[in-house]
Structure formats: structure tokens, C-alpha cells
Design a protein around this motif. Structure first.
Motif, short mmCIF file in Angstrom:
data_model
loop_
_atom_site.label_atom_id
_atom_site.label_comp_id
_atom_site.label_asym_id
_atom_site.label_seq_id
_atom_site.Cartn_x
_atom_site.Cartn_y
_atom_site.Cartn_z
N ASN A 1 -22.49 6.84 -3.55
CA ASN A 1 -23.61 5.99 -3.15
C ASN A 1 -24.64 5.89 -4.27
O ASN A 1 -24.76 6.79 -5.09
CB ASN A 1 -24.30 6.54 -1.90
N LEU B 1 -18.34 -0.25 -7.07
CA LEU B 1 -18.44 1.21 -7.10
C LEU B 1 -18.55 1.72 -8.53
O LEU B 1 -19.22 2.73 -8.79
CB LEU B 1 -17.25 1.84 -6.38
N TRP C 1 -18.04 4.71 1.40
CA TRP C 1 -17.78 4.61 -0.02
C TRP C 1 -17.75 6.01 -0.61
O TRP C 1 -18.44 6.90 -0.14
CB TRP C 1 -18.86 3.78 -0.73
N GLU D 1 -14.73 -4.54 -4.60
CA GLU D 1 -15.23 -3.20 -4.29
C GLU D 1 -15.18 -2.29 -5.51
O GLU D 1 -16.12 -1.55 -5.77
CB GLU D 1 -14.39 -2.61 -3.15
N THR E 1 -17.05 -2.47 6.48
CA THR E 1 -17.19 -1.33 5.59
C THR E 1 -18.52 -0.67 5.93
O THR E 1 -19.26 -1.13 6.80
CB THR E 1 -17.17 -1.76 4.12
#
Lengths: 359, 429, 281
Positions: free
Chosen positions: B389, B224, B386, B220, B381
Motif C-alpha cells: 500500500n 503496484l 494489494w 495493476e 478489488t
């Protein structure tokens, strides 16, 4: 002519003009205003004024600067050729003078901007990056238009000629050829999707059953999709051209043909010397209608391919739609204006050409 | 003849005027809801009728085609003409914008009102996708801004009968991507049957698939960081992600025309036992049920392409309604949402639309096929959870790139380069 | 003799072409209606090329009970009817004015009207919405009709103008000597003469309104006001519409048949009007 009569005459166009100003002119300026804005990165509803940034992004800085230069030069030329003379006959001379000065100044400013921009470009090496997604979508629209102009219109013309001669069955064909336009894009699009999709594969099955199995393929796949869309569009729309051309053909008096026949002209001669010249304005009308109807095509790709596969059938209006969906309102407005400008230029030069040929 | 013609015109004009007055004349508060879910309109309308009987308040559900919905909302927003309740399509950024401009109501006070325990009803992840935490990057006041009315997860599904017929155990689906490919390949033995079908004509399913495996292959954090711009899309891990699509292509397991297929068409293929695997959301249960009630299938965790990181599964609220903060019928609207998320109505929606409920405690009312979509929760998820984006232009480039890989028009490396270029171009947006 | 053969050959080629194209236009209908009478499973088997085993009306029953196409259909008829009438009146007035009457800025107005026809509507989504809202025409029949009138005006004015340009001026002159006002000349002399132009204007605009979809989605929000195309699009996107091909085709047939029947009844008048114009032009 007195004021009152002018007013009465003007009142004939007034209703049209009123509707027009409301639905076209005000939205046009509003769209222009929007095209100078961009949403901020964290808030799509917060539109910031960014000037001509959207246009620069679409054209790339280089082309934008060049366009500004060309526009500047043509404005100056226009002013010095003194096109305002006509105006000065009807009005005060001073008005013409002022307008001329304003045009020269505006043209000069654009030219200076353009030169400055190119100076910058040469200094800083700005990379050349027009928005290819958009220009490719425009290219696709014109690819379909090309099919429309050649295939669709030739077909319509041929069929109109055929029906014009066949007086007895003419009625039948007139009804049949206009069936598809009557049905509408949504119905045709949905039907075609069922027919052409890989599953259940109706069209391929049809080809196989008439012994053309080797032609069967994925009609909506990467190689064929755009052409399939273009041909479907032509197939759906040829009825319009057919009906107009047929009406045009029937306005040509039979005596003209008779006279030519007596003079010993053969069929080809009669066609090129009588039919074509008589039809010129109508042919141009059909051409302009085809361009307008095709560049702005939306219903059929929406129902048939939704822009896929991998964006291969994303035509220009669909691209505008996508941008709107992603909250790029300003950018989409700029794209719309550019598309409109291209169409206006194209249609007006065609109209001019038609006038020249006529006289 | 002429007279009757004029009479007809007058009649038509009257009708058209009468028509527009009609819509405003009804007395009492009315709640108008805009949405895009064509498959739920029937059930919604039945609920509206029920509500009218119980509470004497008229609720209008107005359905717009998905392709025009966002534009309608944007235009209505610009004209200050939003309906009382509506759904918001798109990234979290869009929801954030509406919240920031105070176009939609912060529902936290209503949810947390004493003795209402409205908030406690919901499954946490469903509320989370509609909430903003403290110090979010959008600078939105923390709170809950939408009411989820159903839940969803997007998962891999396999057809039990087909797997069994090919000699695989129907309760042990493939665990690795390689196994997945080799099992799917055996579909070639059967006529008109494919290894994998999914509605990849609708690009968001592609992005979902891509992110699932980006989590799997790089974790992750790295994912990100790519969005943040710290890792380029040309990173080897990203090439690996894009290469998965090349593997899919080269294994020859994809249903023909997969990237022009829409979601429902893919569902139909799966429902008629013509594909081993599919990748679809829980809403598909409805179609499967309608077309083939005997269909035997189950969800499975994404077959892993890497052992280091867990893959991801998108899950959260399926549909959420937000409340127009300028609405005159705010109270009635919120009351209606409260009513809609009561157990009775939720059970009705489960039965009618085969969608997962957004509230807890309805396990016994949820058929097995549907609750199977609640498995693999450890991977759940949602992009809205998050902290950042991706730019929509970049997402678009990824989707287009993947489609190009699937049809063999571009290599993963080329696509990675293109996506990186797009990222560079729009980095300031 | 070779002349004779040439002619026969020519006729043969022309008629083959005509018949092929005609078949390609008719075939989809027959196929659609034929398929709509089958259950979906049978259609998947034979692709709709065989006659149905038994006439099965289930698809139609579903369409009528669930499709709600009736309201949409009436709306479409109403919109088409009113829009076309308004366009014919407004654009023939304007076409006559621009062609025959003198006033300041005439050419400018004409070219502006022509130019306006090129602006793509989707780009003006937001402006149109805001504008209509500000005058209270949003989500009303009148608002939609006016917008559609506007869409059709440019082309119609252009057609009328070019048509009037070709007409000889004597008829008008004699009417003027008889003491007719301009409005009466337009109504009693020019408009009846313009039948062929009216024919084209009616056909084009009727089809345009009938097939319109995008503007309806912008301007209208109430399902009771939506035209047929929107209804069809919604139906095609519902879970039944997307998965049951034959039910979708039943809906398409229901939507298509009335307009075809109307067209078949009307086409005599339309074509008569157009050919009547042949003698005038």
C-alpha cells in the motif's frame, strides 16, 4: 521568614500546582519523549527512537542546524552575563558555579554541532526541504490570527466604546453580543455550513434578496474559504473581547474625563490620553487571549470546512490531527511542541512589552 | 441561600461519583464495542437489546465521531485500554500492526472450528480484506483477524429518470469516459442539475476514484510498481490519470463545491434528482431510501478511459470488528460476533441500515437497489488485497493534488511532480 | 449648533454599527428556530426566510425521541457547574498566594503556569490518555472535570493575580491586625473583593467547558458520560442530521435554548459583578 510560614504560603498554590503537574507537566515530558520517536514502516505501533529526526524533518536540516547554533550562542551569552548571581545570593555559591558551567558546556556543544552540520551541508549539498504542509498550516493559523487581532479586536473595541456611552441600551447589547460565544463552536459551525454551502445557498439567497446579488459566490471555495473561516471566527468570538474591554472601560473613573473636559481636551485627546493608557493591560490581555484562541482554533474548521478545499483551511491544530490520524504520533508530538514554543515566545514577549509600556 | 448552594454542590459531587461507579457495577460479562458509524448506531443498539433478551449479556456500542476515532484507538492502544471489540480505520498496515503486536486475536481457529462452519458463511472478498496470506510483506502470522459485518462496493451510479429525460436509454449507461463526459454535459440543459457529484470533500473517495482509473490506464502491475517506487508518479500514464480530473473540470460537469462536499451532501444531491452521475459506496442506498424512495438509479462499470486494462472497483467488507486479544470477555465477544453474522441479524441490518450483508445466501432478502452494487464483480478489488500500500503522506499528496486540479489551481503535470517529490521525501518510511 | 449636529451624527454612526452587529447576532437564531419548524422540503424552497406554512413539530419530536440530547445536556450542566466552582476556588487561592504571599520559586511557578496554557491539547492526546488510565480516572466524570479545571487554571490564575496586584493593601492589613489567618483573609476579605475578576473567570470558564469537545472524546468513552457538544456532533453526523437540515436545526435549537435562558437569567449577576468591580479597581 521561617520554614513553616513558607509552607503555609506555598499551600495556597499547591492545589493548582498539583493539577498542573499531573495534566501539563507530565504530559509535556511524555509528549517530548514521543516526539523523539517514529513508527516503523510496516508496524505503526512499533515506535523507534530516532532522536531529533522529526524536528529536522519539520524544520529542514539547514534551519535546524541554524537554530541549534543560535540556541548555543544564547546559552553561552546567558551564562557569561552571569544571570545566576541572583541564585548565588540565596543558595550556595557552588550551585551557581555548577549551573553556569553546565550551561556553557551545553551551549558549546550545540554550537559545535551546528558548525559541524553546516560543514556537512556545504560538503554534501543537502537539499533544503522543510515540511511545507506543516508550515503552510501554521501560516494559515496566523492569517486567521491576523484577522482576529485587527478586525475582531477593533470591532470589539468600537462596540465596547459605543455601549459604554449608551447607558440605556447597554444592557441589551451586552446580552446580544455575547450570544454567539455562548452558543459554542459546534452549533455555530454547523449553522454556518448550512448557510454558506453552495446548496441550499442560504447566504447567497439572502444577499440576492437585499440587492447585493453580485456579491454572491462560493464562500467555501478555493479563494474564499480561509477568509470565510477567519471572518466567521471573528464574528463568533468578538463577544469575549467586547465584554472584557467594556468592563475595563467602566473601571475608568468618570472624574478623569470631567477633569480633562474642563481643561479643554477634545474627544480625540480624551481618548488617546485617558482611555488608551488606562486600558493598556486589558488590551494586552485581549490580544493574548485572541492569539491563544485563534492559533489553536479547531472546532470551527472541523465543522465548517474540515480543512478543505484542497487543504486550504487546514490550520495547524487540524494538521496535527491529520498526522495523528495517519499514525504519525511522534511527528504530531513534535509539531505540537513547536507550535507551543511559538505561542509561548509570542505571548511572553507581549507580556513583557505590556509591562514596559505600563511603566 | 448560601446553604442551598452548598447543598447543591454536595449533590452534584455525589451524582458525579455515583455516575462513574455505575458504569462498573453491573454484574456479569459485558461486551464493549467502539465504532464510528453514526448512521448504524440505532440499529446496533436495537440488536444489543435483542441480544440481551436472548443471551442475557449486555453489549455496549460506543460511537465516536469519525474525525477522532483513530486517535481514540491509538491512545487506547498505548494505554492498553482497548475495548473488547472495535473497528480499525485506515490502511492494511494498521491492521497488520495490531495483529503483529498481538493486540488483536487471530480468529482462524474460531472460524475453522469443527461443525461451526462460521468461515463458510462469509462472502470471500469480505474475509479476504481482513486476512493475511502466507509471506505477506508485513510479516504477520497468516490468519483471519477481523469479522466483517457488512459488505460494500464503491461504484458509479446513474440516475435513470434524468438520463431518459435527456433522451438516453436508461439501461445502457456510457461505456467510455468520453461518452460519460458528453452525456454528463447535457445536464446543463436542466436547471440546478449537474453532470457529476460526489463527496470529494472526503479525500478517500478521491483516492478510490484515482486508483480505479490507475488500474484502467496502466494496469495493476504498473500501479503496484509505482507504489514500490519502480515507476515514478511523473510517468505519462500517471499524468493521464491526473488529466482525467482536468477533463472532468473542463467539461464543466462537476457539481459546484464538489471538493468541499461531504459524502452525505453528495448523496442528497443524487437523491433529489439533481445529478446525472455520482460515485458512491453501497452505504448511500440508505440515504437515497430516506430522502427519495422513488429514486430510480443503477450502478454501472467505470466508464473506460482505456481499452487495454480493466478498471477497478473497490469492494470488500464495509465494517469489520476485531477482537481485543487481552479482553477478559473474549469468548463472549466472539460469540456476539458469531450471532451478529447469523442470517437473522444480517437480514435485520439489511432492513434497518440498507447495507449489503457480509454473508452468502441472502439474495432474496436484498432489495434490487442494493444488489445492483454486487454487479461488475469482475472488477472488484480492495487496497487491503494489494500486496503493498502507498504511504499515507503520498496518498495525502495525491488527494490534495487532485483537489487542486479540480478547482483549477494546478495542472496535472504540476501535481504529478509534487506527488513524486513527496514520494521521494518519504521513501524510507 | 454644529457641536449638536456632530454629536447627533456621531450617535447615528455608533448606533447604526451597534444595531447592524446586533442584528447579525440575532438573525441566525431567528432563522434557525423558524427553519426548525418546517419540513425539509419547504426549507429548501424558501431557505428559511419565510414563516412556516403550518407549525410543524415533527423535527422536535424526532429530536426528543431519537436525539438523546437530555442526558448529554445534564452532563454538560454538571461538568460546567463543578469545573467552574473548582476553578474559582483553586485559582483565587493560587492568585492570592502568588500576588501577596512570599515563598521560594514563586515567580518560576507563575511563569510555568502561564507557559503551560500554550501547549496545544491535541498534541498531548496519547500522553493524557495513558496518564489518566494509570490513575484510574479514564472514562470517569472526575477525570474529565479535573482535566477541564486544568485547562482553565492558567488564565484564571493570571486574572486573579493581576487583579489582586491592583488592590490596596490596607484592607488586608487591618484584617491581619484583627487577628485573621491567611486563609480567612482570603475567604472573608480578598475573595469578596475580587467579584469582578470572579465574574470574568466564571464566564470564560463556563463557556470553555460548555463548548469543549476534544478532551471529552479523549477521556470519556461511555455515551452516558458525554457532554452535549459530542452529542450534537454525533447527531449532525448521523444520516438524518446530515440530510435533513431542519431536523438538525431543531436539535441545535434544543441544545441552544436552555443555555441561552440560563445566560439571560445569569447575565444580570455576572454583569453586576463585573461593574461592581469597576468601583474597586
Amino acid at each position: 521568614m521561617n520554614k513553616k510560614e513558607q509552607l503555609i504560603n506555598f499551600s495556597f498554590v499547591f492545589p493548582a500546582l498539583a493539577i498542573f503537574s499531573f495534566f501539563y507537566i507530565i504530559p509535556f515530558f511524555y509528549t517530548f519523549w514521543l516526539s523523539l520517536h517514529k513508527a516503523s514502516s510496516t508496524n505503526v505501533l512499533d515506535l523507534n527512537f530516532v532522536g531529533v529526526q522529526n524536528f529536522k524533518d519539520i524544520f529542514s536540516f539547514q534551519i535546524f542546524a541554524a537554530l541549534a547554533g543560535i540556541l548555543g550562542i544564547s546559552l553561552i551569552v546567558f551564562a557569561f552575563k552571569n544571570k545566576f548571581k541572583k541564585l548565588s545570593l540565596n543558595h550556595k555559591k557552588s550551585l551557581a558555579k555548577t549551573l553556569q558551567t553546565i550551561t556553557v558546556v551545553a551551549g558549546g556543544a550545540l554550537l559545535i554541532y551546528s558548525i559541524g552540520a553546516f560543514f556537512n551541508i556545504s560538503k554534501e549539498a543537502v537539499s533544503f526541504s522543510p515540511d511545507l504542509q506543516w508550515w503552510n498550516s501554521v501560516k494559515r493559523s496566523f492569517y486567521i490570527t491576523f484577522w482576529g487581532l485587527t478586525f475582531q479586536n477593533c470591532l470589539a473595541f468600537l462596540l465596547a466604546l459605543g455601549v459604554d456611552r449608551a447607558a440605556r441600551t447597554g444592557q441589551f447589547y451586552r446580552v446580544v453580543f455575547f450570544l454567539l460565544p455562548v452558543l459554542g463552536e459546534v452549533i455555530i459551525g454547523l449553522l454556518l455550513r448550512i448557510m454558506l454551502s453552495h446548496y441550499p445557498g442560504v447566504f447567497n439567497h439572502l444577499l440576492e434578496s437585499v440587492g447585493l446579488g453580485q456579491w454572491a459566490q462560493n464562500w467555501l471555495g478555493k479563494d474564499m474559504a480561509l477568509t470565510t473561516l477567519a471572518v466567521s471566527h471573528c464574528w463568533r468570538g468578538f463577544g469575549y473581547g467586547f465584554i472584557i474591554l467594556l468592563a475595563g472601560l467602566q473601571t475608568i473613573p468618570e472624574q478623569l474625563y470631567e477633569a480633562a473636559r474642563i481643561d479643554g481636551a477634545n474627544a480625540l485627546h480624551r481618548f488617546t490620553k485617558i482611555t488608551i493608557p488606562m486600558l493598556v493591560p486589558i488590551i494586552f490581555l485581549v490580544i493574548i487571549l485572541t492569539i491563544l484562541g485563534t492559533v489553536q482554533i479547531i472546532g470551527l474548521p472541523m465543522a465548517l470546512t474540515r480543512g478543505g478545499p484542497a487543504g486550504r483551511t487546514t490550520v495547524s491544530v487540524l494538521r496535527i490531527f491529520e498526522d495523528l490520524n495517519n499514525s504519525h504520533v511522534g511527528y504530531a508530538s513534535a509539531e505540537g511542541l513547536i507550535l507551543g514554543l511559538i505561542l509561548v515566545t509570542l505571548s511572553f514577549s507581549l507580556l513583557k512589552l505590556s509591562k514596559k509600556i505600563k511603566s | 441561600m448560601r446553604n442551598s448552594f452548598i447543598y447543591l454542590i454536595v449533590l452534584a459531587v455525589c451524582f458525579s461519583f455515583a455516575g462513574c461507579n455505575n458504569s462498573q457495577k453491573n454484574s456479569g460479562p459485558q461486551v464493549t464495542i467502539w465504532h464510528w458509524m453514526s448512521d448504524r448506531q440505532d440499529a446496533f443498539e436495537q440488536l444489543a437489546q435483542k441480544y440481551k433478551r436472548e443471551k442475557k449479556i449486555t453489549v455496549h456500542f460506543e460511537l465516536f465521531p469519525h474525525s477522532a476515532y483513530t486517535q481514540k484507538i491509538n491512545a487506547a492502544e498505548a494505554a492498553n485500554d482497548l475495548p473488547d471489540l472495535f473497528g480499525i480505520l485506515g490502511e492494511k498496515r494498521v491492521l497488520a500492526s495490531f495483529a503483529k503486536e498481538k493486540k488483536i486475536e487471530d480468529l482462524t481457529p474460531y472460524m475453522e472450528k469443527q461443525n461451526s462452519n462460521w468461515k463458510e458463511r462469509f462472502i470471500e472478498i469480505c474475509l479476504a480484506v481482513n486476512s493475511f496470506k502466507k509471506d505477506n510483506i508485513y510479516a504477520v502470522k497468516p490468519g483471519i483477524y477481523g469479522v466483517p459485518i457488512d459488505a460494500m462496493s464503491i461504484q458509479f451510479l446513474y440516475n435513470k429518470d434524468l438520463l431518459e429525460r435527456e433522451g438516453f436509454a436508461s439501461d445502457s449507461p456510457p461505456e467510455t469516459f468520453q461518452d460519460f463526459l458528453s452525456i454528463a454535459k447535457s445536464a446543463k440543459d436542466e436547471k440546478d442539475t449537474y453532470g457529476f457529484a460526489s463527496g470529494w470533500g472526503e479525500t478517500w473517495l478521491i483516492y478510490c476514484f484515482t486508483t480505479n482509473y490507475a488500474f484502467d490506464l496502466m494496469g495493476e502491475e504498473k500501479f503496484l510498481n509505482t507504489i514500490k517506487g519502480e515507476v515514478p508518479y511523473t510517468d505519462p500514464d500517471w499524468i493521464k490519470v491526473f488529466s482525467l480530473f482536468k477533463d472532468l473540470r473542463e467539461a464543466g460537469i462537476l457539481a459546484p463545491g464538489i471538493i468541499t462536499m461531504n459524502n452525505k451532501e453528495a448523496e442528497q444531491i443524487f437523491a433529489t434528482n439533481r445529478t446525472f452521475f455520482t460515485f458512491n459506496g453501497s452505504w448511500g442506498v440508505n440515504t437515497y431510501q430516506q430522502i427519495n424512495p422513488q429514486l430510480k438509479y443503477a450502478t454501472m462499470p467505470p466508464p473506460k478511459a482505456n481499452q487495454k486494462h480493466p478498471p477497478a472497483i473497490w469492494a470488500g467488507a464495509g465494517t469489520s470488528f476485531v477482537v481485543n486479544s487481552q479482553s477478559e470477555n473474549k469468548k463472549e465477544s466472539i460469540d456476539f460476533l458469531k450471532w451478529l453474522t447469523e442470517a437473522r441479524q444480517q437480514v435485520f441490518l439489511i432492513k434497518e441500515t440498507n447495507n449489503l450483508p457480509s454473508i452468502k445466501g441472502l439474495k432474496k432478502d436484498t432489495p434490487d437497489n442494493m444488489s445492483s452494487f454486487l454487479s461488475n464483480q469482475q472488477y472488484f478489488t480492495h487496497p487491503r488485497l494489494w500486496r503493498i500500500n502507498e504511504n499515507s503522506r503520498v496518498v495525502e499528496a495525491i488527494n490534495r493534488g487532485v483537489q487542486n486540479i479540480v478547482i483549477g489551481a494546478k495542472t496535472p503535470e504540476e501535481v504529478a511532480k509534487e506527488v513524486a517529490k513527496t514520494k521521494e521525501r518519504y521513501k524510507n518510511e | 449648533m454644529p457641536e449638536q449636529i456632530k454629536k447627533t451624527l456621531y450617535l447615528l454612526v455608533i448606533h447604526t454599527l451597534l444595531i447592524t452587529v446586533a442584528l447579525s447576532c440575532i438573525f441566525p437564531f431567528v432563522w434557525m428556530i423558524n427553519s426548525s419548524l418546517k419540513p425539509n422540503s419547504e426549507f429548501i424552497q424558501d431557505h428559511g426566510f419565510e414563516l412556516p406554512d403550518t407549525i410543524n413539530l415533527r423535527n422536535y419530536i424526532y429530536t426528543f425521541t431519537k436525539g438523546n440530547l437530555g442526558t448529554y445536556f445534564l452532563n454538560s450542566i454538571l461538568y460546567t457547574f463543578l469545573t467552574v466552582i473548582a476553578i474559582v476556588i483553586i485559582s483565587s487561592l493560587a492568585g492570592y498566594g502568588i500576588s501577596r504571599l512570599q515563598f521560594r520559586g514563586k515567580n518560576f511557578i507563575f511563569y510555568m503556569i502561564l507557559a503551560a496554557m500554550m501547549i496545544p491539547i491535541p498534541a498531548a492526546f496519547v500522553p493524557l490518555y495513558v496518564l489518566l488510565k494509570s490513575v484510574g480516572l479514564l472514562n470517569t466524570r472526575i477525570g474529565y472535570i479535573l482535566a477541564m479545571v486544568n485547562v482553565g487554571l492558567s488564565l484564571s490564575i493570571y486574572l486573579y493575580k493581576t487583579f489582586f496586584d491592583q488592590l490596596p493593601k490596607d484592607l488586608e492589613e487591618s484584617a491581619r491586625i484583627d487577628g485573621c489567618g491567611k486563609l480567612r483573609i482570603w475567604w472573608h476579605v480578598m475573595f469578596p473583593l475580587a467579584k469582578p475578576a470572579t465574574g470574568v473567570v466564571v464566564i470564560f470558564n463556563a463557556l470553555n467547558v460548555w463548548n469543549e469537545l476534544i478532551l471529552a472524546l479523549v477521556i470519556l468513552s461511555n455515551k452516558g458520560l458525554m457532554p452535549l457538544q459530542v452529542g450534537l456532533l454525533k447527531f449532525s453526523q448521523s444520516s438524518v442530521g446530515l440530510t435533513q437540515y431542519t431536523t438538525l436545526m431543531a436539535a441545535l435549537t434544543v441544545a441552544a435554548l436552555p443555555i441561552i435562558i440560563i445566560y439571560l437569567i445569569m447575565q444580570k449577576h455576572i454583569i453586576k459583578g463585573m461593574t461592581a468591580g469597576a468601583t474597586v479597581g
